[in-house]
Design an enzyme around this catalytic site. Structure first.
Site, short mmCIF file in Angstrom:
data_model
loop_
_atom_site.label_atom_id
_atom_site.label_comp_id
_atom_site.label_asym_id
_atom_site.label_seq_id
_atom_site.Cartn_x
_atom_site.Cartn_y
_atom_site.Cartn_z
N VAL C 76 40.98 41.33 44.21
CA VAL C 76 42.43 41.43 44.12
C VAL C 76 43.03 40.48 45.17
O VAL C 76 42.70 40.58 46.35
CB VAL C 76 42.88 42.88 44.41
N CYS C 77 43.87 39.55 44.72
CA CYS C 77 44.42 38.56 45.65
C CYS C 77 45.31 39.23 46.69
O CYS C 77 46.25 39.96 46.36
CB CYS C 77 45.24 37.52 44.91
#
Lengths: 97, 111, 118, 114
Positions: C76-77
Protein backbone atom coordinates in the site's frame (compact mmCIF):
# COMPACT_ATOMS: atom_id res chain seq x y z
CA UNK A 1 1.23 -4.39 -27.28
CA UNK A 2 -2.13 -5.31 -25.80
CA UNK A 3 -4.64 -2.49 -25.46
CA UNK A 4 -7.05 -2.82 -22.56
CA UNK A 5 -10.17 -0.66 -22.80
CA UNK A 6 -12.47 -0.47 -19.78
CA UNK A 7 -14.63 2.56 -20.61
CA UNK A 8 -18.01 2.83 -22.25
CA UNK A 9 -17.44 4.24 -25.75
CA UNK A 10 -20.62 6.29 -25.40
CA UNK A 11 -19.23 8.38 -22.58
CA UNK A 12 -15.49 8.37 -23.22
CA UNK A 13 -13.26 8.67 -26.25
CA UNK A 14 -10.70 6.18 -25.00
CA UNK A 15 -11.33 3.80 -27.84
CA UNK A 16 -10.69 6.56 -30.40
CA UNK A 17 -7.31 7.39 -28.89
CA UNK A 18 -6.49 3.73 -28.48
CA UNK A 19 -7.11 3.12 -32.17
CA UNK A 20 -5.15 6.24 -33.15
CA UNK A 21 -2.16 5.23 -31.01
CA UNK A 22 -1.90 1.62 -32.01
CA UNK A 23 -0.29 -0.48 -34.65
CA UNK A 24 -2.12 -2.70 -37.06
CA UNK A 25 -2.70 -6.15 -35.56
CA UNK A 26 -2.30 -4.92 -31.96
CA UNK A 27 -5.00 -6.81 -30.05
CA UNK A 28 -7.61 -4.84 -28.12
CA UNK A 29 -9.45 -6.33 -25.18
CA UNK A 30 -12.69 -4.85 -23.87
CA UNK A 31 -13.27 -5.22 -20.14
CA UNK A 32 -15.70 -3.74 -17.59
CA UNK A 33 -17.80 -1.00 -19.24
CA UNK A 34 -15.55 -1.26 -22.28
CA UNK A 35 -17.61 -4.27 -23.41
CA UNK A 36 -20.46 -1.94 -24.37
CA UNK A 37 -18.43 -1.30 -27.52
CA UNK A 38 -19.44 -4.81 -28.56
CA UNK A 39 -23.15 -3.94 -28.71
CA UNK A 40 -24.84 -4.62 -32.01
CA UNK A 41 -26.62 -1.82 -33.81
CA UNK A 42 -25.15 0.94 -31.65
CA UNK A 43 -24.10 4.40 -32.79
CA UNK A 44 -20.45 3.41 -32.64
CA UNK A 45 -20.85 0.28 -34.73
CA UNK A 46 -19.09 2.03 -37.59
CA UNK A 47 -16.04 2.82 -35.48
CA UNK A 48 -15.94 -0.76 -34.21
CA UNK A 49 -16.22 -2.24 -37.69
CA UNK A 50 -13.34 -0.06 -38.81
CA UNK A 51 -11.36 -1.05 -35.74
CA UNK A 52 -11.99 -4.72 -36.49
CA UNK A 53 -10.43 -4.32 -39.93
CA UNK A 54 -7.06 -3.57 -38.33
CA UNK A 55 -7.24 -5.21 -34.91
CA UNK A 56 -8.29 -8.43 -33.31
CA UNK A 57 -10.84 -7.40 -30.67
CA UNK A 58 -11.76 -9.44 -27.61
CA UNK A 59 -14.40 -8.95 -24.93
CA UNK A 60 -14.52 -10.54 -21.50
CA UNK A 61 -17.38 -13.01 -21.21
CA UNK A 62 -18.12 -12.28 -17.53
CA UNK A 63 -18.42 -8.55 -18.22
CA UNK A 64 -20.71 -9.10 -21.21
CA UNK A 65 -22.88 -11.49 -19.23
CA UNK A 66 -23.13 -9.10 -16.30
CA UNK A 67 -24.39 -6.42 -18.67
CA UNK A 68 -26.88 -8.60 -20.46
CA UNK A 69 -25.06 -8.62 -23.78
CA UNK A 70 -25.72 -12.04 -25.35
CA UNK A 71 -24.82 -11.15 -28.86
CA UNK A 72 -21.71 -9.26 -29.88
CA UNK A 73 -20.74 -7.52 -33.05
CA UNK A 74 -19.44 -9.92 -35.72
CA UNK A 75 -15.69 -10.32 -35.47
CA UNK A 76 -15.39 -9.67 -31.77
CA UNK A 77 -14.10 -12.69 -29.96
CA UNK A 78 -15.61 -13.47 -26.58
CA UNK A 79 -12.99 -14.68 -24.12
CA UNK A 80 -12.69 -15.53 -20.46
CA UNK A 81 -10.14 -14.38 -17.88
CA UNK A 82 -7.90 -17.29 -18.70
CA UNK A 83 -7.51 -16.04 -22.27
CA UNK A 84 -7.01 -12.49 -20.93
CA UNK A 85 -4.06 -13.84 -18.92
CA UNK A 86 -2.68 -15.59 -22.02
CA UNK A 87 -2.83 -12.33 -23.94
CA UNK A 88 -0.97 -10.42 -21.24
CA UNK A 89 1.59 -13.19 -21.33
CA UNK A 90 2.06 -12.64 -25.04
CA UNK A 91 1.99 -8.85 -25.12
CA UNK A 92 3.03 -5.86 -22.99
CA UNK A 93 -0.31 -4.52 -21.71
CA UNK A 94 -1.44 -0.94 -21.56
CA UNK A 95 -4.71 0.04 -19.89
CA UNK A 96 -6.53 2.95 -21.52
CA UNK A 97 -7.98 4.21 -18.25
CA UNK B 1 -1.05 20.71 18.08
CA UNK B 2 2.41 21.96 18.93
CA UNK B 3 3.28 25.57 18.40
CA UNK B 4 6.51 27.48 18.16
CA UNK B 5 6.78 30.94 19.65
CA UNK B 6 8.89 33.43 17.75
CA UNK B 7 8.99 37.11 18.66
CA UNK B 8 5.80 36.76 20.62
CA UNK B 9 3.92 35.11 17.77
CA UNK B 10 2.67 31.52 17.88
CA UNK B 11 3.34 29.36 14.83
CA UNK B 12 1.52 26.07 14.41
CA UNK B 13 3.63 23.00 13.76
CA UNK B 14 2.54 19.66 12.35
CA UNK B 15 3.14 16.38 14.16
CA UNK B 16 6.69 16.16 12.84
CA UNK B 17 7.53 19.73 13.79
CA UNK B 18 7.19 21.20 10.30
CA UNK B 19 5.72 24.67 9.97
CA UNK B 20 2.00 24.21 9.36
CA UNK B 21 1.58 27.41 7.41
CA UNK B 22 4.37 28.07 4.94
CA UNK B 23 3.53 31.74 4.65
CA UNK B 24 4.55 32.36 8.25
CA UNK B 25 8.18 31.65 7.49
CA UNK B 26 10.84 34.27 8.07
CA UNK B 27 14.47 34.13 9.13
CA UNK B 28 13.67 34.29 12.82
CA UNK B 29 11.23 31.41 12.44
CA UNK B 30 13.97 29.53 10.61
CA UNK B 31 16.36 30.10 13.50
CA UNK B 32 13.76 28.85 15.97
CA UNK B 33 13.08 25.77 13.80
CA UNK B 34 16.84 25.17 13.58
CA UNK B 35 16.99 25.21 17.36
CA UNK B 36 14.36 22.47 17.57
CA UNK B 37 16.69 20.42 15.37
CA UNK B 38 19.80 21.44 17.32
CA UNK B 39 21.28 22.93 14.20
CA UNK B 40 23.55 25.95 14.56
CA UNK B 41 22.85 28.07 11.48
CA UNK B 42 26.04 29.16 9.71
CA UNK B 43 26.36 30.84 6.36
CA UNK B 44 26.72 27.43 4.76
CA UNK B 45 23.44 26.33 6.36
CA UNK B 46 21.64 29.41 5.09
CA UNK B 47 22.98 28.80 1.63
CA UNK B 48 21.20 25.44 1.52
CA UNK B 49 18.01 26.77 3.09
CA UNK B 50 17.85 29.64 0.65
CA UNK B 51 18.55 27.30 -2.21
CA UNK B 52 15.66 25.06 -1.16
CA UNK B 53 13.31 28.00 -0.86
CA UNK B 54 14.21 29.25 -4.31
CA UNK B 55 13.84 25.76 -5.74
CA UNK B 56 10.44 25.40 -4.12
CA UNK B 57 9.29 28.80 -5.36
CA UNK B 58 10.17 27.79 -8.88
CA UNK B 59 9.08 24.15 -9.00
CA UNK B 60 6.59 23.75 -6.12
CA UNK B 61 8.45 20.77 -4.69
CA UNK B 62 11.49 20.14 -2.54
CA UNK B 63 13.99 18.15 -4.55
CA UNK B 64 14.93 14.64 -3.59
CA UNK B 65 18.42 14.27 -2.14
CA UNK B 66 20.04 13.00 -5.33
CA UNK B 67 18.61 15.87 -7.29
CA UNK B 68 19.41 18.32 -4.50
CA UNK B 69 23.09 17.44 -4.47
CA UNK B 70 23.29 17.73 -8.23
CA UNK B 71 21.49 21.07 -8.31
CA UNK B 72 23.53 22.47 -5.43
CA UNK B 73 26.74 21.38 -7.10
CA UNK B 74 25.68 23.27 -10.18
CA UNK B 75 24.62 26.43 -8.37
CA UNK B 76 26.98 26.67 -5.37
CA UNK B 77 30.05 24.86 -6.58
CA UNK B 78 31.12 21.27 -7.10
CA UNK B 79 32.65 20.83 -3.64
CA UNK B 80 29.21 21.39 -2.11
CA UNK B 81 27.29 19.15 -4.44
CA UNK B 82 27.66 15.93 -2.52
CA UNK B 83 25.75 14.05 0.13
CA UNK B 84 28.62 14.12 2.62
CA UNK B 85 28.77 17.90 2.66
CA UNK B 86 25.01 18.21 3.11
CA UNK B 87 24.90 15.60 5.86
CA UNK B 88 27.64 17.43 7.74
CA UNK B 89 25.42 20.50 7.76
CA UNK B 90 22.19 18.61 8.41
CA UNK B 91 23.01 15.34 10.19
CA UNK B 92 19.39 14.18 10.38
CA UNK B 93 19.17 14.28 6.61
CA UNK B 94 19.34 17.36 4.41
CA UNK B 95 16.04 16.74 2.67
CA UNK B 96 14.08 16.51 5.90
CA UNK B 97 15.99 18.78 8.27
CA UNK B 98 16.84 21.55 5.84
CA UNK B 99 13.31 21.50 4.44
CA UNK B 100 11.93 21.93 7.93
CA UNK B 101 14.14 24.92 8.65
CA UNK B 102 13.31 26.35 5.23
CA UNK B 103 9.65 26.20 6.17
CA UNK B 104 8.80 23.84 3.31
CA UNK B 105 6.22 21.07 3.59
CA UNK B 106 7.60 17.76 4.77
CA UNK B 107 8.66 15.44 1.97
CA UNK B 108 5.97 12.84 1.28
CA UNK B 109 8.50 10.15 2.08
CA UNK B 110 7.23 7.83 -0.57
CA UNK B 111 10.60 6.28 -1.37
CA UNK C 1 5.47 -15.91 -15.97
CA UNK C 2 5.66 -13.23 -13.28
CA UNK C 3 2.83 -10.73 -13.14
CA UNK C 4 2.83 -7.53 -11.08
CA UNK C 5 -0.54 -5.88 -10.43
CA UNK C 6 -1.27 -2.19 -9.91
CA UNK C 7 -4.68 -1.26 -8.47
CA UNK C 8 -5.54 2.42 -8.81
CA UNK C 9 -9.18 2.53 -7.84
CA UNK C 10 -11.15 2.11 -4.62
CA UNK C 11 -13.35 -0.90 -3.90
CA UNK C 12 -17.10 -1.00 -4.66
CA UNK C 13 -16.98 2.41 -6.30
CA UNK C 14 -15.42 0.88 -9.39
CA UNK C 15 -15.01 -2.57 -10.86
CA UNK C 16 -11.22 -2.24 -11.01
CA UNK C 17 -10.44 -4.19 -7.85
CA UNK C 18 -12.82 -6.97 -8.90
CA UNK C 19 -11.19 -7.22 -12.32
CA UNK C 20 -7.75 -7.25 -10.71
CA UNK C 21 -8.86 -10.02 -8.37
CA UNK C 22 -10.36 -12.10 -11.19
CA UNK C 23 -7.24 -11.64 -13.26
CA UNK C 24 -5.02 -12.76 -10.38
CA UNK C 25 -7.19 -15.85 -9.76
CA UNK C 26 -7.01 -16.82 -13.41
CA UNK C 27 -3.26 -16.24 -13.53
CA UNK C 28 -2.67 -18.35 -10.42
CA UNK C 29 -4.83 -21.14 -11.80
CA UNK C 30 -2.67 -21.21 -14.89
CA UNK C 31 0.42 -21.58 -12.73
CA UNK C 32 1.74 -18.05 -13.09
CA UNK C 33 3.39 -16.17 -10.28
CA UNK C 34 2.00 -12.91 -8.87
CA UNK C 35 4.98 -10.85 -7.75
CA UNK C 36 2.80 -8.45 -5.81
CA UNK C 37 -0.20 -6.17 -5.79
CA UNK C 38 0.53 -2.46 -5.40
CA UNK C 39 -2.31 -0.21 -4.27
CA UNK C 40 -2.12 3.40 -5.38
CA UNK C 41 -4.49 6.39 -5.73
CA UNK C 42 -7.86 5.46 -4.18
CA UNK C 43 -6.75 1.85 -4.57
CA UNK C 44 -5.30 2.10 -1.07
CA UNK C 45 -8.88 2.05 0.29
CA UNK C 46 -9.04 -1.64 -0.70
CA UNK C 47 -6.87 -2.39 2.31
CA UNK C 48 -8.83 -1.03 5.25
CA UNK C 49 -10.15 -3.61 7.66
CA UNK C 50 -12.92 -1.23 8.72
CA UNK C 51 -15.15 -2.36 5.86
CA UNK C 52 -18.47 -3.68 7.08
CA UNK C 53 -20.16 -5.56 4.26
CA UNK C 54 -23.58 -7.25 4.11
CA UNK C 55 -23.33 -11.02 3.85
CA UNK C 56 -24.81 -11.10 0.34
CA UNK C 57 -21.94 -9.09 -1.16
CA UNK C 58 -18.25 -9.85 -1.63
CA UNK C 59 -15.96 -8.62 1.10
CA UNK C 60 -13.25 -6.96 -0.92
CA UNK C 61 -10.67 -6.22 1.77
CA UNK C 62 -11.04 -9.69 3.23
CA UNK C 63 -10.55 -11.13 -0.22
CA UNK C 64 -7.27 -9.24 -0.54
CA UNK C 65 -6.16 -10.26 2.91
CA UNK C 66 -6.81 -13.93 2.09
CA UNK C 67 -4.74 -13.53 -1.03
CA UNK C 68 -1.98 -12.03 1.11
CA UNK C 69 -2.19 -15.07 3.39
CA UNK C 70 -1.23 -17.18 0.39
CA UNK C 71 2.07 -15.33 0.28
CA UNK C 72 1.28 -12.70 -2.33
CA UNK C 73 2.69 -9.40 -1.17
CA UNK C 74 0.16 -6.59 -0.86
CA UNK C 75 1.86 -3.19 -0.88
CA UNK C 76 0.00 0.00 0.00
CA UNK C 77 1.61 3.28 -1.10
CA UNK C 78 2.44 5.33 1.99
CA UNK C 79 1.88 8.77 0.43
CA UNK C 80 -1.47 7.80 -1.12
CA UNK C 81 -2.49 6.05 2.13
CA UNK C 82 -1.68 9.06 4.29
CA UNK C 83 -3.83 11.27 2.11
CA UNK C 84 -6.78 8.93 2.57
CA UNK C 85 -6.48 8.11 6.23
CA UNK C 86 -5.16 4.59 5.78
CA UNK C 87 -2.58 3.79 8.44
CA UNK C 88 -1.21 0.63 10.10
CA UNK C 89 -4.03 0.72 12.67
CA UNK C 90 -6.72 0.16 10.05
CA UNK C 91 -4.71 -1.96 7.64
CA UNK C 92 -5.88 -5.49 6.79
CA UNK C 93 -3.66 -8.38 7.75
CA UNK C 94 -1.02 -9.54 5.29
CA UNK C 95 -0.65 -6.09 3.71
CA UNK C 96 2.07 -3.55 4.34
CA UNK C 97 2.41 0.18 3.84
CA UNK C 98 5.52 1.03 1.90
CA UNK C 99 7.03 3.52 -0.51
CA UNK C 100 6.55 4.04 -4.21
CA UNK C 101 10.02 2.63 -4.63
CA UNK C 102 8.33 -0.74 -4.14
CA UNK C 103 6.30 -0.19 -7.28
CA UNK C 104 9.56 0.42 -9.07
CA UNK C 105 10.88 -2.87 -7.65
CA UNK C 106 7.70 -4.61 -8.74
CA UNK C 107 8.22 -3.35 -12.29
CA UNK C 108 11.74 -4.74 -12.28
CA UNK C 109 10.83 -8.11 -10.78
CA UNK C 110 7.83 -8.77 -13.00
CA UNK C 111 7.70 -9.87 -16.62
CA UNK C 112 4.47 -7.93 -16.98
CA UNK C 113 2.87 -5.15 -15.00
CA UNK C 114 -0.83 -4.74 -15.51
CA UNK C 115 -2.90 -1.84 -14.21
CA UNK C 116 -6.53 -1.85 -13.12
CA UNK C 117 -8.13 1.53 -12.48
CA UNK C 118 -10.53 4.15 -13.67
CA UNK D 1 7.09 4.61 -19.73
CA UNK D 2 4.48 6.70 -18.02
CA UNK D 3 1.55 7.31 -20.29
CA UNK D 4 -0.47 10.18 -18.89
CA UNK D 5 -3.93 10.87 -20.21
CA UNK D 6 -5.80 12.74 -17.52
CA UNK D 7 -6.48 16.40 -16.89
CA UNK D 8 -5.12 18.09 -13.76
CA UNK D 9 -7.19 19.44 -10.84
CA UNK D 10 -10.53 17.74 -11.62
CA UNK D 11 -9.11 14.55 -10.16
CA UNK D 12 -5.87 13.61 -8.44
CA UNK D 13 -4.58 11.20 -11.09
CA UNK D 14 -2.35 13.71 -12.86
CA UNK D 15 -0.76 14.83 -9.62
CA UNK D 16 -0.27 11.39 -8.11
CA UNK D 17 1.02 10.25 -11.48
CA UNK D 18 3.63 12.98 -11.36
CA UNK D 19 4.66 11.83 -7.88
CA UNK D 20 5.32 8.35 -9.23
CA UNK D 21 7.40 9.69 -12.09
CA UNK D 22 9.58 11.69 -9.69
CA UNK D 23 10.18 8.70 -7.41
CA UNK D 24 11.05 6.46 -10.35
CA UNK D 25 13.39 9.17 -11.58
CA UNK D 26 15.09 9.23 -8.19
CA UNK D 27 15.50 5.46 -8.49
CA UNK D 28 17.65 5.95 -11.54
CA UNK D 29 15.44 3.87 -13.74
CA UNK D 30 15.37 4.58 -17.39
CA UNK D 31 12.01 6.24 -17.78
CA UNK D 32 10.11 8.31 -20.25
CA UNK D 33 6.82 10.14 -20.06
CA UNK D 34 4.14 10.58 -22.68
CA UNK D 35 1.26 13.01 -22.52
CA UNK D 36 -1.83 12.55 -24.58
CA UNK D 37 -5.53 13.28 -24.46
CA UNK D 38 -6.35 15.52 -21.48
CA UNK D 39 -2.91 15.08 -19.94
CA UNK D 40 -1.56 17.71 -22.32
CA UNK D 41 -3.66 20.14 -20.30
CA UNK D 42 -1.48 19.41 -17.26
CA UNK D 43 1.35 21.06 -19.15
CA UNK D 44 -0.54 24.20 -20.12
CA UNK D 45 1.06 27.46 -19.08
CA UNK D 46 -0.70 29.98 -16.88
CA UNK D 47 -2.47 27.68 -14.42
CA UNK D 48 -3.35 29.28 -11.10
CA UNK D 49 -5.22 27.10 -8.61
CA UNK D 50 -5.22 29.62 -5.75
CA UNK D 51 -8.96 30.10 -5.91
CA UNK D 52 -9.95 26.45 -6.07
CA UNK D 53 -7.61 25.55 -3.25
CA UNK D 54 -5.80 22.62 -4.88
CA UNK D 55 -2.07 22.34 -5.27
CA UNK D 56 -0.61 23.94 -8.37
CA UNK D 57 1.86 21.53 -9.88
CA UNK D 58 2.33 22.44 -13.52
CA UNK D 59 5.65 24.08 -12.54
CA UNK D 60 6.82 20.77 -11.13
CA UNK D 61 6.81 19.13 -14.55
CA UNK D 62 9.80 21.31 -15.34
CA UNK D 63 11.97 19.25 -12.97
CA UNK D 64 11.40 16.06 -14.98
CA UNK D 65 14.51 16.64 -17.03
CA UNK D 66 16.64 17.03 -13.89
CA UNK D 67 15.03 13.86 -12.52
CA UNK D 68 16.34 11.94 -15.47
CA UNK D 69 13.18 11.81 -17.56
CA UNK D 70 14.94 12.62 -20.78
CA UNK D 71 12.22 11.50 -23.13
CA UNK D 72 9.09 13.57 -22.77
CA UNK D 73 6.58 13.09 -25.55
CA UNK D 74 3.38 14.92 -26.32
CA UNK D 75 1.00 13.57 -28.92
CA UNK D 76 0.31 16.10 -31.66
CA UNK D 77 -3.34 15.35 -32.20
CA UNK D 78 -4.16 15.69 -28.50
CA UNK D 79 -2.62 19.16 -28.57
CA UNK D 80 -4.43 20.13 -31.75
CA UNK D 81 -7.78 18.88 -30.46
CA UNK D 82 -7.43 21.28 -27.56
CA UNK D 83 -6.25 24.22 -29.62
CA UNK D 84 -2.77 24.17 -28.11
CA UNK D 85 0.69 24.32 -29.57
CA UNK D 86 4.11 23.50 -28.18
CA UNK D 87 4.53 27.15 -27.14
CA UNK D 88 1.62 26.80 -24.71
CA UNK D 89 3.46 24.18 -22.65
CA UNK D 90 5.49 24.69 -19.47
CA UNK D 91 8.37 22.43 -20.48
CA UNK D 92 10.33 21.30 -23.50
CA UNK D 93 8.83 18.23 -25.06
CA UNK D 94 9.04 16.26 -28.26
CA UNK D 95 5.76 16.52 -30.15
CA UNK D 96 5.06 13.27 -31.99
CA UNK D 97 2.19 11.82 -33.94
CA UNK D 98 0.19 8.83 -32.71
CA UNK D 99 2.03 6.32 -34.88
CA UNK D 100 5.42 7.46 -33.60
CA UNK D 101 4.20 7.38 -30.03
CA UNK D 102 2.94 3.84 -30.60
CA UNK D 103 6.39 2.91 -31.82
CA UNK D 104 7.99 4.32 -28.65
CA UNK D 105 5.38 2.61 -26.48
CA UNK D 106 6.14 -0.64 -28.22
CA UNK D 107 9.78 -0.40 -27.13
CA UNK D 108 8.89 -0.38 -23.42
CA UNK D 109 8.91 -3.17 -20.85
CA UNK D 110 6.31 -1.48 -18.69
CA UNK D 111 3.56 1.00 -19.53
CA UNK D 112 2.05 2.77 -16.55
CA UNK D 113 -1.18 4.68 -17.12
CA UNK D 114 -1.98 7.78 -15.10
Amino acid sequence: MLHIVNKSPFKYRNLDTCVRVSEKEDPIILIEDGVYAALKGSSIEGLMKKTLEDHPVFAIRADLKARGIDEVLDGIEVCDYSCFVDMVEKHIPYSWL
Amino acid sequence: MATLEVNGKQHELDEDGFLANMDEWNEDVALALAKTESVEMTEAHWEVVNFLREYYAEYKIAPMIRILTKAIGKKLGKEKGNTKYLYELYPAGPAKQACKIAGLPKPTGCV
Amino acid sequence: MKFGILVQEGPYNHQASDSAYNFIQAALEKGHEITGVFFYNDGVINTTKLMDIPADDRHISKRWSDLGAKGIQLIVCVAAAKRRGINPDVLIENARIDGLGQLSELCIESDRLITFGD
Amino acid sequence: MFVNRKAPHGSIYAYEGLEVILIFGAYDQEISAAFLDDAVLSLKKGQDTSEIGTKEFSATFRVLEAYGVENRYVERESLEQRGLTEEDLVMDVEVVDGATLRKYMGEQDVLLPF
